[in-house]
Scaffold this motif. Structure first.
Motif, PDB file in Angstrom:
ATOM      1  N   LEU A 164     -11.777  26.197   5.078  1.00  0.00           N
ATOM      2  CA  LEU A 164     -10.866  26.958   6.629  1.00  0.00           C
ATOM      3  C   LEU A 164      -9.024  27.077   5.616  1.00  0.00           C
ATOM      4  O   LEU A 164      -8.314  27.662   5.779  1.00  0.00           O
ATOM      5  CB  LEU A 164     -10.443  25.987   7.375  1.00  0.00           C
ATOM      6  CG  LEU A 164     -11.023  25.202   8.685  1.00  0.00           C
ATOM      7  CD1 LEU A 164     -10.454  24.713   9.811  1.00  0.00           C
ATOM      8  CD2 LEU A 164     -10.879  26.412   8.973  1.00  0.00           C
ATOM      9  N   GLU A 166      -9.501  27.767   2.483  1.00  0.00           N
ATOM     10  CA  GLU A 166      -9.784  28.726   1.028  1.00  0.00           C
ATOM     11  C   GLU A 166      -9.462  30.070   2.118  1.00  0.00           C
ATOM     12  O   GLU A 166      -8.717  31.125   1.441  1.00  0.00           O
ATOM     13  CB  GLU A 166     -10.760  28.740   0.530  1.00  0.00           C
ATOM     14  CG  GLU A 166     -11.570  28.248   0.450  1.00  0.00           C
ATOM     15  CD  GLU A 166     -12.248  28.142  -0.703  1.00  0.00           C
ATOM     16  OE1 GLU A 166     -13.520  28.739   0.004  1.00  0.00           O
ATOM     17  OE2 GLU A 166     -12.912  27.419  -2.111  1.00  0.00           O
ATOM     18  N   ALA A 167      -9.841  29.969   3.646  1.00  0.00           N
ATOM     19  CA  ALA A 167     -10.287  31.196   4.503  1.00  0.00           C
ATOM     20  C   ALA A 167      -8.269  31.712   4.791  1.00  0.00           C
ATOM     21  O   ALA A 167      -8.152  33.077   4.488  1.00  0.00           O
ATOM     22  CB  ALA A 167     -10.338  31.179   5.573  1.00  0.00           C
ATOM     23  N   SER A 168      -7.038  30.251   5.125  1.00  0.00           N
ATOM     24  CA  SER A 168      -5.691  30.561   4.984  1.00  0.00           C
ATOM     25  C   SER A 168      -5.330  31.443   3.826  1.00  0.00           C
ATOM     26  O   SER A 168      -5.017  32.485   3.793  1.00  0.00           O
ATOM     27  CB  SER A 168      -5.390  29.594   5.331  1.00  0.00           C
ATOM     28  OG  SER A 168      -3.461  29.589   5.639  1.00  0.00           O
ATOM     29  N   MET A 169      -5.434  30.974   2.457  1.00  0.00           N
ATOM     30  CA  MET A 169      -5.128  31.346   1.016  1.00  0.00           C
ATOM     31  C   MET A 169      -5.721  33.019   0.777  1.00  0.00           C
ATOM     32  O   MET A 169      -5.071  33.935   0.800  1.00  0.00           O
ATOM     33  CB  MET A 169      -6.056  31.073   0.167  1.00  0.00           C
ATOM     34  CG  MET A 169      -5.003  29.262   0.008  1.00  0.00           C
ATOM     35  SD  MET A 169      -3.840  29.107  -0.708  1.00  0.00           S
ATOM     36  CE  MET A 169      -3.901  27.940  -1.613  1.00  0.00           C
ATOM     37  N   LEU A 171      -6.046  35.232   3.340  1.00  0.00           N
ATOM     38  CA  LEU A 171      -5.423  35.875   4.225  1.00  0.00           C
ATOM     39  C   LEU A 171      -4.170  35.862   3.984  1.00  0.00           C
ATOM     40  O   LEU A 171      -2.712  36.823   4.789  1.00  0.00           O
ATOM     41  CB  LEU A 171      -5.670  35.448   6.114  1.00  0.00           C
ATOM     42  CG  LEU A 171      -7.540  35.447   6.136  1.00  0.00           C
ATOM     43  CD1 LEU A 171      -7.119  34.767   7.893  1.00  0.00           C
ATOM     44  CD2 LEU A 171      -7.743  36.974   6.803  1.00  0.00           C
ATOM     45  N   GLY A 172      -3.973  35.461   2.710  1.00  0.00           N
ATOM     46  CA  GLY A 172      -2.390  36.050   2.647  1.00  0.00           C
ATOM     47  C   GLY A 172      -1.153  34.496   2.536  1.00  0.00           C
ATOM     48  O   GLY A 172      -0.120  34.850   2.184  1.00  0.00           O
ATOM     49  N   ALA A 173      -1.398  33.293   2.755  1.00  0.00           N
ATOM     50  CA  ALA A 173      -1.064  32.515   2.943  1.00  0.00           C
ATOM     51  C   ALA A 173      -0.649  31.431   1.505  1.00  0.00           C
ATOM     52  O   ALA A 173      -1.416  30.999   1.334  1.00  0.00           O
ATOM     53  CB  ALA A 173      -1.191  31.759   4.262  1.00  0.00           C
ATOM     54  N   ASN A 174       0.455  31.097   1.671  1.00  0.00           N
ATOM     55  CA  ASN A 174       0.762  30.665   0.026  1.00  0.00           C
ATOM     56  C   ASN A 174       0.275  28.529   0.366  1.00  0.00           C
ATOM     57  O   ASN A 174       0.562  28.739   1.473  1.00  0.00           O
ATOM     58  CB  ASN A 174       2.048  30.316  -0.730  1.00  0.00           C
ATOM     59  CG  ASN A 174       2.569  30.227   0.367  1.00  0.00           C
ATOM     60  OD1 ASN A 174       3.154  29.555   1.817  1.00  0.00           O
ATOM     61  ND2 ASN A 174       4.094  31.120   0.097  1.00  0.00           N
ATOM     62  N   GLN A 177       2.438  27.524   3.371  1.00  0.00           N
ATOM     63  CA  GLN A 177       2.048  27.771   5.110  1.00  0.00           C
ATOM     64  C   GLN A 177       0.042  27.544   5.320  1.00  0.00           C
ATOM     65  O   GLN A 177       1.283  27.424   6.639  1.00  0.00           O
ATOM     66  CB  GLN A 177       1.983  29.827   4.732  1.00  0.00           C
ATOM     67  CG  GLN A 177       3.058  30.407   4.897  1.00  0.00           C
ATOM     68  CD  GLN A 177       3.402  31.807   4.057  1.00  0.00           C
ATOM     69  OE1 GLN A 177       2.710  32.281   3.411  1.00  0.00           O
ATOM     70  NE2 GLN A 177       4.040  32.666   4.835  1.00  0.00           N
ATOM     71  N   THR A 178      -0.091  27.227   4.286  1.00  0.00           N
ATOM     72  CA  THR A 178      -1.684  26.613   5.181  1.00  0.00           C
ATOM     73  C   THR A 178      -1.138  25.729   5.241  1.00  0.00           C
ATOM     74  O   THR A 178      -2.192  25.246   6.379  1.00  0.00           O
ATOM     75  CB  THR A 178      -2.402  26.769   3.483  1.00  0.00           C
ATOM     76  OG1 THR A 178      -2.348  28.421   3.170  1.00  0.00           O
ATOM     77  CG2 THR A 178      -3.835  26.143   3.856  1.00  0.00           C
ATOM     78  N   HIS A 181       0.420  26.182   8.716  1.00  0.00           N
ATOM     79  CA  HIS A 181      -0.190  26.626  10.226  1.00  0.00           C
ATOM     80  C   HIS A 181      -1.521  25.946  10.077  1.00  0.00           C
ATOM     81  O   HIS A 181      -2.374  26.123  11.250  1.00  0.00           O
ATOM     82  CB  HIS A 181      -0.406  28.356   9.727  1.00  0.00           C
ATOM     83  CG  HIS A 181       1.480  28.833   9.997  1.00  0.00           C
ATOM     84  ND1 HIS A 181       2.113  28.414  11.071  1.00  0.00           N
ATOM     85  CD2 HIS A 181       2.012  29.589   8.790  1.00  0.00           C
ATOM     86  CE1 HIS A 181       3.358  29.270  10.567  1.00  0.00           C
ATOM     87  NE2 HIS A 181       2.812  29.106   9.269  1.00  0.00           N
ATOM     88  N   VAL A 182      -2.588  25.167   8.900  1.00  0.00           N
ATOM     89  CA  VAL A 182      -3.738  25.239   9.393  1.00  0.00           C
ATOM     90  C   VAL A 182      -3.903  23.897   9.170  1.00  0.00           C
ATOM     91  O   VAL A 182      -4.631  23.218  10.137  1.00  0.00           O
ATOM     92  CB  VAL A 182      -4.602  25.999   8.066  1.00  0.00           C
ATOM     93  CG1 VAL A 182      -5.816  24.713   8.287  1.00  0.00           C
ATOM     94  CG2 VAL A 182      -5.215  27.171   8.072  1.00  0.00           C
ATOM     95  N   PRO A 185      -1.796  21.256  12.164  1.00  0.00           N
ATOM     96  CA  PRO A 185      -2.475  21.701  13.475  1.00  0.00           C
ATOM     97  C   PRO A 185      -3.551  20.442  13.420  1.00  0.00           C
ATOM     98  O   PRO A 185      -4.368  19.761  13.955  1.00  0.00           O
ATOM     99  CB  PRO A 185      -2.622  22.951  13.520  1.00  0.00           C
ATOM    100  CG  PRO A 185      -1.547  23.678  12.697  1.00  0.00           C
ATOM    101  CD  PRO A 185      -1.320  22.905  11.126  1.00  0.00           C
ATOM    102  N   ASN A 186      -4.831  20.174  12.004  1.00  0.00           N
ATOM    103  CA  ASN A 186      -5.890  20.177  12.007  1.00  0.00           C
ATOM    104  C   ASN A 186      -5.497  18.821  12.245  1.00  0.00           C
ATOM    105  O   ASN A 186      -5.995  18.086  12.504  1.00  0.00           O
ATOM    106  CB  ASN A 186      -6.305  20.664  11.411  1.00  0.00           C
ATOM    107  CG  ASN A 186      -7.342  21.759  11.956  1.00  0.00           C
ATOM    108  OD1 ASN A 186      -8.021  21.615  12.803  1.00  0.00           O
ATOM    109  ND2 ASN A 186      -7.284  22.766  11.370  1.00  0.00           N
TER     110      ASN A 186
END
Lengths: 269, 333
Positions: A164, A166-169, A171-174, A177-178, A181-182, A185-186
């Motif tokens: 998750l 890695e997916a965030s990174m 998709l362009g999130a530093n 941000q990861t 946003h990820v 919330p989890n």
């Protein structure tokens, strides 16, 4: 698994008796908050009154103790949230030498008897020439608050699959941000639950506080002192009622938060 | 033209393990490139080097002419479809797909529209409000595809994306991926351990083993002219003939490969080489029969059309094949 069969009568009676034994004394505490007799616990109470609520309200020592307890619990919880989360992230997301040992060392304070933690901290403080203060109490409480937050966070981190992040990174999130946003919330509900448990633990802590508090009284210590002097005893009961409510609500909330979190976090895999 | 992805002597070591060992490759722009190999062969590490999750121990990587070493994943114009899809469980499908645009600061309305278009492209229109947990495996995989493609990557990396799907769905997705790649013209780099998948989808295949590329070529080249015994064995189920056997056929003393479907049961007079042996076993595969024949102690697999009669086990049989189907291999591995 729910059993459809009804339990035998004897078992029902035993269970009811067990529950009564556990909870009747608490109800008695509530009852004596309303008694008109203030020197001894006489049963049944000679009369009922609400005057002790007004008396409690006007006692400055109660307010001092309550304020100290709330501040200590808040700050210990805040420290625990930051350090506990960081530690859980490190232990669950990375591999390094001594990972298992660190995991054990973090949990140790809650496994150790409070009196050991208390004596150890007291001698450490006097050895380092640190005078007892608000902050020594906070430090003492933070030791076990971290464990509660850590335990909650590490369990949730394990279920947030590494891909998750890695997916965030990808998709362009530093990193920030990861986290925002990820990760948050989890693990948010787990942190809230851990924080509430930590707050409740700190709020009614006696043993470590007696060793690290010096002359100051948190609410539980104030109650202990009040019980020794038979002056306006029902005031103690009023305060006890408040403590029960203040600690019970967060624990209940924590229970419901982590229960709902299972469904959300479980679908990540 | 600059290659989409360029590896020059790239290695990635984990302690003593050489996961990727001195790999050279160049993926052309607009190509469907497959990295094929067994687990632990280094293909996934290569993909992670392209995505930026790993940094090379040695060597040089370029993506569209730009140096990639030290560039974090979030600054690369590549996107990945993960093996476990890695959909965000706390977001609905639309927000999952729009995530990349959200962190780049694209406006709410614009990213909603882009995400809906992407969902329509993968044939999931109107699924935006659902949660990942409410979708089937095949649908989640389409969402993962949409989430990557919405960012308009220059290279799309796919890490065994079809591995978790059942056979029917996998064949359907193979075709869809292929046509999607044709329509979009984006370079696809695809990791798989399924040789059938690689052969049917890719423009070119790199066959990996032990961190090294064994052979790089078109599906036809890799299948018909395996360079090493490993490739012959892994891509399809070629007969690998030992040097002394090959020498007995009049060729030089080298390992050689011979495809089971290149061998015919029965002799012939049109200049084919013939062998005599006994039938060891046979199994019916629907469209063909698979027959194992013992020729002087060497087992040969023969793929014979179902219409040809098969002699019973233990019977003597004559085999024949064209000389040019015997493919000599390099001595190494």
């Amino acid at each position: 698994m729910h059993s459809d069969r009804s339990a035998p009568l004897g078992l029902k009676i035993a269970a009811a008796a067990g529950l009564l034994f556990l909870h009747l004394p608490i109800l008695l505490i509530f009852l004596y908050a309303f008694t008109t007799e203030d020197k001894s616990y006489q049963f049944p109470p000679p009369g009922l009154t609400l005057q002790w609520f007004a008396v409690t309200w006007n006692r400055p020592d109660v307010w001092q103790a309550l304020s100290l307890s709330v501040r200590v619990a808040s700050i210990s919880t805040a420290i625990a949230l930051v350090l506990g989360t960081l530690c859980a992230a490190a232990v669950s997301q990375t591999r390094f030498f001594g990972r298992e040992a660190i995991s054990l060392l973090v949990i140790l304070p809650i496994a150790l008897p409070g009196i050991i933690t208390g004596i150890a901290l007291r001698s450490a403080f006097s050895f380092a020439d640190i005078p007892f203060s608000f902050w020594t109490i906070v430090l003492g409480h933070a030791t076990f608050c971290i464990v509660v937050v850590y335990n909650n966070a590490v369990a949730r981190f394990r279920r947030v699959s590494g891909s998750l992040m890695e997916a965030s990174m990808d998709l362009g999130a530093n990193g920030f941000q990861t986290f925002r946003h990820v990760i948050l919330p989890n693990i948010g509900t787990a942190l809230l639950a851990g924080g509430m448990l930590a707050f409740a633990l700190s709020f009614d802590e006696v043993i470590v506080t007696t060793f690290t508090g010096g002359q100051q009284s948190t609410l539980p210590i104030w109650m202990l002192q009040e019980l020794i002097r038979p002056r306006q005893r029902p005031v103690t009961n009023v305060v006890a009622m408040i403590v029960v409510i203040v600690t019970f609500l967060p624990i209940l909330a924590a229970y419901y938060l982590t229960r709902d979190g299972d469904q959300i976090a479980g679908s990540g895999k | 033209m600059k290659p989409a992805v360029l590896f020059q002597n790239v290695s990635r070591h984990f302690g003593a393990v050489r996961a990727v060992d001195a790999v050279d490759l160049a993926v052309a722009e607009g190509e469907f490139f497959a990295m094929l190999g067994p687990s632990g062969s280094g293909k996934t590490t290569c993909l992670r080097l392209m995505a930026g999750f790993e940094q090379p121990t040695n060597g040089h990587i370029e993506i569209f002419g730009e140096t990639a070493e030290g560039v974090p994943p979030y600054k690369r114009s590549v996107n990945t479809v993960f093996q476990d899809y890695a959909l965000f469980p706390h977001l609905n499908i639309l927000d999952n797909v729009a995530y990349g645009l959200m962190v780049k600061g694209v406006g709410r309305e614009e990213r909603r529209k882009a995400a809906e278009d992407a969902l329509a492209m993968v044939k999931l229109p109107g699924y935006g409000a659902r949660r990942p947990g409410q979708l089937s495996g095949g649908q989640r995989q389409r969402v993962a595809l949409a989430r990557a493609l919405v960012n308009k990557p220059k290279v799309l990396l796919l890490d065994e994306p079809l591995g978790a799907l059942d056979l029917k769905l996998r064949e359907q997705m193979q075709e869809e991926l292929k046509s999607l790649q044709k329509t979009l013209g984006i370079t696809f780099v695809f990791v798989t351990h399924d040789q059938g998948e690689a052969l049917s989808m890719a423009d070119r295949i790199a066959v990996f083993n032990d961190g090294k590329i064994q052979q790089l070529g078109t599906p036809e080249e890799v299948y018909n002219q395996p360079k090493t015994r490993f490739v012959a064995d892994f891509v399809g189920s070629s007969n690998v003939l030992p040097p002394e056997f090959v020498a007995g056929l009049g060729a030089s003393s080298q390992f050689a490969s011979l495809r089971p479907e290149a061998i015919m049961l029965g002799g012939s007079s049109d200049g084919r080489l013939t062998l005599k042996g006994t039938v060891l076993s046979r199994s019916f595969l629907g469209s063909a029969n698979r027959v194992t024949v013992n020729v002087n102690g060497t087992k040969l697999h023969v793929m014979s059309p179902a219409t040809t009669a098969i002699p019973p086990e233990g019977d003597a049989v004559t085999l024949s094949f064209h000389r040019e189907d015997l493919h000599l291999m390099e001595a190494a591995s």
